[in-house]
Design an enzyme around this catalytic site. Sequence first.
Site, mmCIF file in Angstrom:
data_model
loop_
_atom_site.group_PDB
_atom_site.id
_atom_site.type_symbol
_atom_site.label_atom_id
_atom_site.label_comp_id
_atom_site.label_asym_id
_atom_site.label_seq_id
_atom_site.Cartn_x
_atom_site.Cartn_y
_atom_site.Cartn_z
ATOM 1 C CB SER A 288 55.600 34.854 17.549
ATOM 2 O OG SER A 288 55.113 33.586 17.935
ATOM 3 C CB THR B 55 40.161 35.058 8.633
ATOM 4 O OG1 THR B 55 39.289 34.686 9.678
ATOM 5 C CG2 THR B 55 39.622 36.288 7.921
ATOM 6 C CB THR C 185 35.405 38.907 12.796
ATOM 7 O OG1 THR C 185 36.006 40.059 13.342
ATOM 8 C CG2 THR C 185 34.246 39.321 11.902
ATOM 9 C CG ASN D 232 44.079 32.275 19.860
ATOM 10 O OD1 ASN D 232 43.824 33.116 19.012
ATOM 11 N ND2 ASN D 232 43.322 31.224 20.092
ATOM 12 C CD GLU E 185 41.176 30.738 16.811
ATOM 13 O OE1 GLU E 185 41.526 31.401 15.829
ATOM 14 O OE2 GLU E 185 41.182 31.156 17.962
ATOM 15 C CE LYS F 3 36.060 35.094 9.000
ATOM 16 N NZ LYS F 3 36.082 35.671 10.364
#
Lengths: 414, 414
Positions: A414, A165, A199, A409, A286, A188
Amino acid sequence: MGKAGLPVSPLAPARFPDLPVIAGVDFASAAAGIKYQGRSDVTLIRIAPGSTVAGAFTRSSTRAACILDNQAKLAQGGDAPDGAAILINSGNANAFTGARGQASVDAVCAAVAEALDLPQGRVFTSSTGVIGEPLPHERIVAITGDLARGLDAGGVADAARAIMTTDTFPKGASATLADGTRIVGIAKGSGMIAPDMATMLVYLFTDAAVPAGVLQQALSSGLDTTFNAITVDSDTSTSDALILAATGQGAGAPITDLDSPAGRDFVTALHGVMRDLAHQVVRDGEGATKFVEIAVTGATDDADAHRVAMAIANSPLVKTAIAGQDANWGRIVAAVGKSGAQADRDRLRIAFGDMVVARDGWRDPDYDEAAASAYMQGQELRISVHLGLGQGARTVWTCDLTHGYIDINADYRS
Amino acid sequence: MGKAGLPVSPLAPARFPDLPVIAGVDFASAAAGIKYQGRSDVTLIRIAPGSTVAGAFTRSSTRAACILDNQAKLAQGGDAPDGAAILINSGNANAFTGARGQASVDAVCAAVAEALDLPQGRVFTSSTGVIGEPLPHERIVAITGDLARGLDAGGVADAARAIMTTDTFPKGASATLADGTRIVGIAKGSGMIAPDMATMLVYLFTDAAVPAGVLQQALSSGLDTTFNAITVDSDTSTSDALILAATGQGAGAPITDLDSPAGRDFVTALHGVMRDLAHQVVRDGEGATKFVEIAVTGATDDADAHRVAMAIANSPLVKTAIAGQDANWGRIVAAVGKSGAQADRDRLRIAFGDMVVARDGWRDPDYDEAAASAYMQGQELRISVHLGLGQGARTVWTCDLTHGYIDINADYRS
């Protein structure tokens, strides 16, 4: 660039590894258009008759429908005399979708069972992506026949890509034992899945012959030191899942006792693959720019060592200091203190790499701030904490907390 | 600009409040040059003979020397027949300083005891700032006589400023009861103290006459819904401290029973001041741009409600979504799930402000993403979660997680 348009993590391995074929396991991936365009987003994995299956799942109390379904099926036992299958989709987590969630799982499982002539109770599913949106399961059902026809023992690398993802690189690892037994895994996970959650999915395959109960034990005994020993941001997903299948079609003799020499070798190799994949998940954290090992020793017991290590690994103060390349051992002391574990301020020893920075309740007399700062410039860091109380030890892995994390995040959806 | 050169938080109150004088409490602040230059960094507070004292302190297992000293002294009882004093310094936390830490505390307490003719056992201290550096206590000792001579009932606002570290505004609150009883409080804390940690210090004074045991009970009963119900980043300091003194020099009758009408009024007012100060600490959260109330109801018990509320308030995913003005209720569901509290996915109800976004295990049929997004633009947000299981309820307060937080904590010291 990764699949989601994010730059590849600076901590990524140079390339996806060459993974050996596991006799009795076939893969097919295709594009169902669930959310992403122009990429595969569904993977079907067929596991041969006579295999055994084990699993581990999120402890979240708001588990997704597929997790509850997998758990119910595995509770019936891990034997798959007629074979088994795993169907994974990315782009939609089918989580918090009410009664419709289970209906979607049932529809997908029925289609796979029919296409592969399997009992529906041996079809496992994973869904990852946005939550609270109904899963357009009809798009998966529509391509099930094509997937079944495309099954191929060499399809594992494509599968590793199809399940991504916000991952910025596909994750794979393998081991081959002296007796020829093979273990392969893909995973993943990268902190969270924009726009929703963290996840982590892991699929492991071996050609060893292992009874279902023994296989589950081999898997479960490795969780605490691998996937339960990593953290990107302390958030747990509704959908974390790990499935391990053993086909028994390899060169090795059956493994019925994990304490036998062959059993120990198998467990060591399996846990090594699990640890490798766990590290890759952290390396795709991330915004991560540093891979950090936190080793706690001298705790009253292993559970306390884990508590201390995770308190350090999850401390925003520690993680931002690492991002800032600041040898801020005071924040380590504070994290130890808040962990809830037994600790004695005046027995603590803290080291960055080989450099002892604090001992006996105070800064080490030989502490050299310039040397410590130079160490913190590295991309791979090790922080050791010795509590001086007992024999408990545990090592965990995490990454730093950077502007990139906030970007992904706070600003992604947006 | 705040004292540390940071811009004042956008969530700060318009001005420091006018605080009434508490008969029997005097303040003096001065510059000892411990770390900061050109500002007061030491405050002396004298509490009149016949007062009572209560306290609450960090549960960290790596507590600073002054915390251990205060706890040992209060363990002897809260009566102060000959009076008491509090000496607070900013710029150095005297934490993780080995045996030298206690020696510094003793030196400071001896100097204050001599200057004010008090038993040393009634001199309390707080230190906040950098850790692991020896406290230059001789600089404090050197100005103790000057501080004693400068004591003034009107010095509370100066004290609120002298105890600041990375705070961007001074924090004060007060209440006056119908019978004339006064309660005044000041606090410092803003997430963490650069370059080290999250110390929160709170000093409360009242002119009520309250026996020491009753005073401690009044204080302790308010912690869970005030200072223990806020979080900026889940990090706990080695030095958090709260001290409450009651002089008995006010207009009200003595309070010996907290369940009496006067006792209940006193407790309500005291907890109100505590909550006000707690909110101000969150409003000064590092990098904060939004003040967020998280109200959990319908839990099995209050402890579970607290667990859920804190899991939401501490989730980096939730906090970054709020920073991004994203009505991401999926991250709320995930936080509920990981909290460890009893929860049933299909009974959850989640609201942003008055807007129900999810109920009965799924998105509300009337959910309007545009309206939810518009709500998230606000500076003051309320997220409600109803678990549908029991009567347990708890409200906590937090702020968002922004680039400003990373700036302050990753980049500040370097």
